[in-house]
Design a protein around this motif. Structure first.
Motif, PDB file in Angstrom:
ATOM      1  N   ALA A  60       9.568  25.499  -3.841  1.00 25.46           N
ATOM      2  CA  ALA A  60      10.973  25.685  -4.215  1.00 25.46           C
ATOM      3  C   ALA A  60      11.416  24.613  -5.203  1.00 25.46           C
ATOM      4  CB  ALA A  60      11.846  25.631  -2.961  1.00 25.46           C
ATOM      5  N   ASP A  61      12.441  24.932  -5.983  1.00 27.53           N
ATOM      6  CA  ASP A  61      13.025  23.950  -6.905  1.00 27.53           C
ATOM      7  C   ASP A  61      14.024  23.056  -6.177  1.00 27.53           C
ATOM      8  OD1 ASP A  61      11.852  24.972  -9.458  1.00 27.53           O
ATOM      9  OD2 ASP A  61      12.902  26.776  -8.809  1.00 27.53           O
ATOM     10  N   LEU A  62      14.600  23.584  -5.072  1.00 26.25           N
ATOM     11  CA  LEU A  62      15.617  22.848  -4.338  1.00 26.25           C
ATOM     12  C   LEU A  62      15.621  23.325  -2.888  1.00 26.25           C
ATOM     13  CD1 LEU A  62      18.104  20.841  -4.616  1.00 26.25           C
ATOM     14  CD2 LEU A  62      19.517  22.873  -4.936  1.00 26.25           C
ATOM     15  N   TYR A  63      15.829  22.379  -1.967  1.00 28.89           N
ATOM     16  CA  TYR A  63      16.000  22.705  -0.549  1.00 28.89           C
ATOM     17  C   TYR A  63      17.445  22.389  -0.199  1.00 28.89           C
ATOM     18  CZ  TYR A  63      15.547  22.008   4.572  1.00 28.89           C
ATOM     19  OH  TYR A  63      15.717  22.033   5.941  1.00 28.89           O
ATOM     20  N   GLU A  64      18.236  23.430   0.073  1.00 30.72           N
ATOM     21  CA  GLU A  64      19.649  23.236   0.419  1.00 30.72           C
ATOM     22  C   GLU A  64      19.789  23.261   1.937  1.00 30.72           C
ATOM     23  OE1 GLU A  64      22.328  25.072  -3.081  1.00 30.72           O
ATOM     24  OE2 GLU A  64      21.329  26.567  -1.847  1.00 30.72           O
ATOM     25  N   ASN A  65      20.416  22.234   2.468  1.00 33.63           N
ATOM     26  CA  ASN A  65      20.575  22.107   3.909  1.00 33.63           C
ATOM     27  C   ASN A  65      22.072  22.166   4.224  1.00 33.63           C
ATOM     28  OD1 ASN A  65      20.658  20.867   6.636  1.00 33.63           O
ATOM     29  ND2 ASN A  65      18.469  20.615   6.268  1.00 33.63           N
ATOM     30  N   PHE A  66      22.519  23.314   4.745  1.00 34.41           N
ATOM     31  CA  PHE A  66      23.947  23.507   5.023  1.00 34.41           C
ATOM     32  C   PHE A  66      24.282  23.082   6.440  1.00 34.41           C
ATOM     33  CE2 PHE A  66      23.784  25.968   1.201  1.00 34.41           C
ATOM     34  CZ  PHE A  66      25.084  25.959   0.705  1.00 34.41           C
ATOM     35  N   THR A  67      25.314  22.259   6.533  1.00 35.44           N
ATOM     36  CA  THR A  67      25.745  21.730   7.820  1.00 35.44           C
ATOM     37  C   THR A  67      27.273  21.861   7.898  1.00 35.44           C
ATOM     38  OG1 THR A  67      25.701  19.760   9.227  1.00 35.44           O
ATOM     39  CG2 THR A  67      25.636  19.366   6.850  1.00 35.44           C
ATOM     40  N   ASP A  68      27.948  20.988   8.638  1.00 38.36           N
ATOM     41  CA  ASP A  68      29.399  21.145   8.788  1.00 38.36           C
ATOM     42  C   ASP A  68      30.176  19.940   8.251  1.00 38.36           C
ATOM     43  OD1 ASP A  68      28.599  19.368  10.703  1.00 38.36           O
ATOM     44  OD2 ASP A  68      29.265  20.527  12.426  1.00 38.36           O
ATOM     45  N   VAL A  69      29.574  19.197   7.326  1.00 40.28           N
ATOM     46  CA  VAL A  69      30.275  18.071   6.692  1.00 40.28           C
ATOM     47  C   VAL A  69      30.154  18.185   5.173  1.00 40.28           C
ATOM     48  CG1 VAL A  69      30.069  16.435   8.607  1.00 40.28           C
ATOM     49  CG2 VAL A  69      28.232  16.578   6.927  1.00 40.28           C
ATOM     50  N   ASP A  70      31.176  17.694   4.472  1.00 43.23           N
ATOM     51  CA  ASP A  70      31.172  17.740   3.002  1.00 43.23           C
ATOM     52  C   ASP A  70      30.169  16.780   2.393  1.00 43.23           C
ATOM     53  OD1 ASP A  70      32.985  19.678   2.503  1.00 43.23           O
ATOM     54  OD2 ASP A  70      34.653  18.375   2.001  1.00 43.23           O
ATOM     55  N   ALA A  71      30.004  15.653   3.047  1.00 39.32           N
ATOM     56  CA  ALA A  71      29.165  14.618   2.443  1.00 39.32           C
ATOM     57  C   ALA A  71      28.673  13.664   3.510  1.00 39.32           C
ATOM     58  CB  ALA A  71      29.966  13.838   1.403  1.00 39.32           C
ATOM     59  N   VAL A  72      27.726  12.845   3.123  1.00 39.08           N
ATOM     60  CA  VAL A  72      27.275  11.742   3.965  1.00 39.08           C
ATOM     61  C   VAL A  72      28.007  10.505   3.453  1.00 39.08           C
ATOM     62  CG1 VAL A  72      25.278  10.379   4.640  1.00 39.08           C
ATOM     63  CG2 VAL A  72      25.058  12.841   4.348  1.00 39.08           C
ATOM     64  N   TYR A  73      28.450   9.670   4.359  1.00 37.55           N
ATOM     65  CA  TYR A  73      29.266   8.517   3.974  1.00 37.55           C
ATOM     66  C   TYR A  73      28.509   7.204   4.129  1.00 37.55           C
ATOM     67  CZ  TYR A  73      33.011  11.945   4.153  1.00 37.55           C
ATOM     68  OH  TYR A  73      33.787  13.058   3.933  1.00 37.55           O
ATOM     69  N   SER A  74      28.979   6.204   3.385  1.00 37.14           N
ATOM     70  CA  SER A  74      28.317   4.899   3.403  1.00 37.14           C
ATOM     71  C   SER A  74      28.584   4.141   4.704  1.00 37.14           C
ATOM     72  CB  SER A  74      28.778   4.059   2.202  1.00 37.14           C
ATOM     73  OG  SER A  74      30.185   3.936   2.210  1.00 37.14           O
ATOM     74  N   VAL A  75      29.630   4.565   5.423  1.00 33.80           N
ATOM     75  CA  VAL A  75      29.915   3.985   6.752  1.00 33.80           C
ATOM     76  C   VAL A  75      30.317   5.138   7.677  1.00 33.80           C
ATOM     77  CG1 VAL A  75      30.608   1.662   6.040  1.00 33.80           C
ATOM     78  CG2 VAL A  75      32.285   3.508   6.008  1.00 33.80           C
ATOM     79  N   ASN A  76      30.373   4.887   8.954  1.00 34.77           N
ATOM     80  CA  ASN A  76      30.716   5.922   9.934  1.00 34.77           C
ATOM     81  C   ASN A  76      32.190   6.331   9.772  1.00 34.77           C
ATOM     82  OD1 ASN A  76      31.311   7.419  12.215  1.00 34.77           O
ATOM     83  ND2 ASN A  76      29.924   6.246  13.511  1.00 34.77           N
ATOM     84  N   PRO A  77      32.470   7.593   9.370  1.00 34.11           N
ATOM     85  CA  PRO A  77      33.857   7.998   9.122  1.00 34.11           C
ATOM     86  C   PRO A  77      34.722   8.052  10.375  1.00 34.11           C
ATOM     87  CG  PRO A  77      32.375   9.883   8.917  1.00 34.11           C
ATOM     88  CD  PRO A  77      31.508   8.671   9.098  1.00 34.11           C
ATOM     89  N   THR A  78      34.081   8.028  11.565  1.00 35.59           N
ATOM     90  CA  THR A  78      34.886   8.006  12.792  1.00 35.59           C
ATOM     91  C   THR A  78      35.381   6.589  13.111  1.00 35.59           C
ATOM     92  OG1 THR A  78      32.961   7.686  14.215  1.00 35.59           O
ATOM     93  CG2 THR A  78      33.602   9.968  13.758  1.00 35.59           C
ATOM     94  N   ILE A  79      34.824   5.589  12.393  1.00 31.99           N
ATOM     95  CA  ILE A  79      35.214   4.196  12.641  1.00 31.99           C
ATOM     96  C   ILE A  79      36.030   3.634  11.475  1.00 31.99           C
ATOM     97  CG2 ILE A  79      34.337   1.836  13.006  1.00 31.99           C
ATOM     98  CD1 ILE A  79      31.827   3.160  14.280  1.00 31.99           C
ATOM     99  N   VAL A  80      35.617   3.955  10.252  1.00 33.30           N
ATOM    100  CA  VAL A  80      36.253   3.388   9.052  1.00 33.30           C
ATOM    101  C   VAL A  80      37.032   4.466   8.310  1.00 33.30           C
ATOM    102  CG1 VAL A  80      35.809   2.211   6.854  1.00 33.30           C
ATOM    103  CG2 VAL A  80      34.388   1.709   8.846  1.00 33.30           C
ATOM    104  N   GLN A  81      38.274   4.155   7.945  1.00 36.85           N
ATOM    105  CA  GLN A  81      39.098   5.127   7.225  1.00 36.85           C
ATOM    106  C   GLN A  81      38.698   5.206   5.744  1.00 36.85           C
ATOM    107  OE1 GLN A  81      43.216   4.102   7.797  1.00 36.85           O
ATOM    108  NE2 GLN A  81      43.339   5.169   9.756  1.00 36.85           N
ATOM    109  N   ASN A  82      38.841   6.404   5.175  1.00 36.20           N
ATOM    110  CA  ASN A  82      38.550   6.652   3.756  1.00 36.20           C
ATOM    111  C   ASN A  82      37.213   6.074   3.300  1.00 36.20           C
ATOM    112  OD1 ASN A  82      41.134   7.876   3.508  1.00 36.20           O
ATOM    113  ND2 ASN A  82      42.034   5.825   3.339  1.00 36.20           N
ATOM    114  N   PRO A  83      36.132   6.428   3.961  1.00 38.05           N
ATOM    115  CA  PRO A  83      34.832   5.873   3.564  1.00 38.05           C
ATOM    116  C   PRO A  83      34.360   6.466   2.240  1.00 38.05           C
ATOM    117  CG  PRO A  83      34.526   7.571   5.212  1.00 38.05           C
ATOM    118  CD  PRO A  83      36.005   7.388   5.066  1.00 38.05           C
ATOM    119  N   LYS A  84      33.474   5.755   1.578  1.00 33.72           N
ATOM    120  CA  LYS A  84      32.942   6.232   0.298  1.00 33.72           C
ATOM    121  C   LYS A  84      31.810   7.224   0.544  1.00 33.72           C
ATOM    122  CE  LYS A  84      31.388   4.495  -4.161  1.00 33.72           C
ATOM    123  NZ  LYS A  84      31.111   3.317  -4.986  1.00 33.72           N
TER     124      LYS A  84
END
Length: 300
Positions: free
Chosen positions: A212-236
């Motif tokens: 394949a040219d790309l493996y798309e993995n669909f889950t229930d979040v828009d993105a992965v964050y640099s810190v835990n979004p449940t602990i830190v507000q407005n994570p990058k």
């Protein structure tokens, strides 16, 4: 060609499956669809895989399991009713699961693997039926038929090298292939499951197998964050991550991917795009061999 994997939360209800169908048909390059078992519909719900484990354990202990069996079948039936498709597929699922539960219990680990794997297998049959009902050229393909061969290690099966050559032949099939995640077959024909995140592993193996040219993995979040979004507000958001960085983070408890799950895709140099079923237009996150993009001094 793209291999697309959908997690349990993306397949938990008819409403979610309608989104999945739109995602798949919106891009003609999405040829292989790898599916998990139905996940949680709400926070206190139970995953179908957990219900199957409970049902199998009751059978192994010679306890009454009729109630759990009915709950499992009702999960598939409720999805079929929501999608207004023929309940024939639910009859097939019920019959298949009964046969498995009444099967050989002399090797409990193998018995448990076969019952666990039926969650994905039966969901793939249901999803293929829904795609066909919607006028899409789609077919269910079992790992056995496709030649996904694995080592004889219940609960921790490893893909055998000859599988990749077998899976490459899937490219010749017409239409969309709906493929169950989480398990393969031993050379003697027994069902064996991968470790946790098993459907991610299947998707990664198939991406490698069909080149394949790309493996798309669909889950229930828009993105992965640099810190835990449940602990830190407005994570990058992390827009790009290398496989090596992803593995480093997974060792530190970063739970988006089990660190071994993407190795087959990584070895073939196939980028992975993590996307959100509920917001498919969001770019998501790319996991690549090498990245040019800088997320800042800290990745995660």
């Amino acid at each position: 060609m793209k291999v697309v994997k959908f997690g349990g939360s993306s397949l938990a209800s008819g409403e979610q499956l309608k989104k999945v169908l739109q995602i798949v048909v919106s891009d003609p390059e999405r040829k292989v669809v790898v599916v998990s078992a139905p996940g949680k519909r709400y926070s206190d719900d139970t995953k179908v895989t957990d219900l199957l484990i409970e049902c199998a354990e009751k059978h192994l202990a010679n306890e009454e399991a009729g109630e759990v069996f009915e709950v499992i079948i009702e999960r598939y039936a409720s999805i079929a009713k929501e999608l207004a498709i023929s309940l024939d597929v639910v009859e097939t699922i019920s019959s298949d699961l009964k046969n498995l539960l009444n099967g050989d219990k002399s090797k409990p680990e193998s018995y448990l693997d076969a019952v666990k794997a039926s969650g994905e297998d039966n969901n793939a049959k249901l999803i293929a039926a829904y795609f066909q009902h919607s006028g899409v050229d789609a077919q269910y393909v079992s790992p056995k038929e496709a030649g996904l061969l694995v080592s004889d290690e219940p609960g921790n099966a490893q893909v055998l090298p000859e599988s990749y050559e077998n899976l490459y032949k899937l490219r010749d099939r017409s239409g969309i292939i709906v493929f169950p995640g989480f398990f393969g077959y031993s050379k003697s024909g027994e069902v064996l499951t991968f470790s946790r995140s098993g459907s991610d592993i299947t998707g990664s193996i198939l991406a490698n197998g069909v080149k394949a040219d790309l493996y798309e993995n669909f889950t229930d979040v828009d993105a992965v964050y640099s810190v835990n979004p449940t602990i830190v507000q407005n994570p990058k958001e992390i827009s790009e991550l290398t496989y090596r960085e992803m593995r480093e983070l997974s060792y530190a408890g970063f739970s988006v991917f089990h660190d071994e799950a993407l190795i087959p895709a990584f070895r073939a140099g196939i980028p992975v795009n993590v996307k959100n079923t509920n917001n498919p237009s969001a770019p998501g996150q790319l996991i690549v061999n090498e990245r040019a993009n800088s997320n800042g001094p800290v990745i995660g």
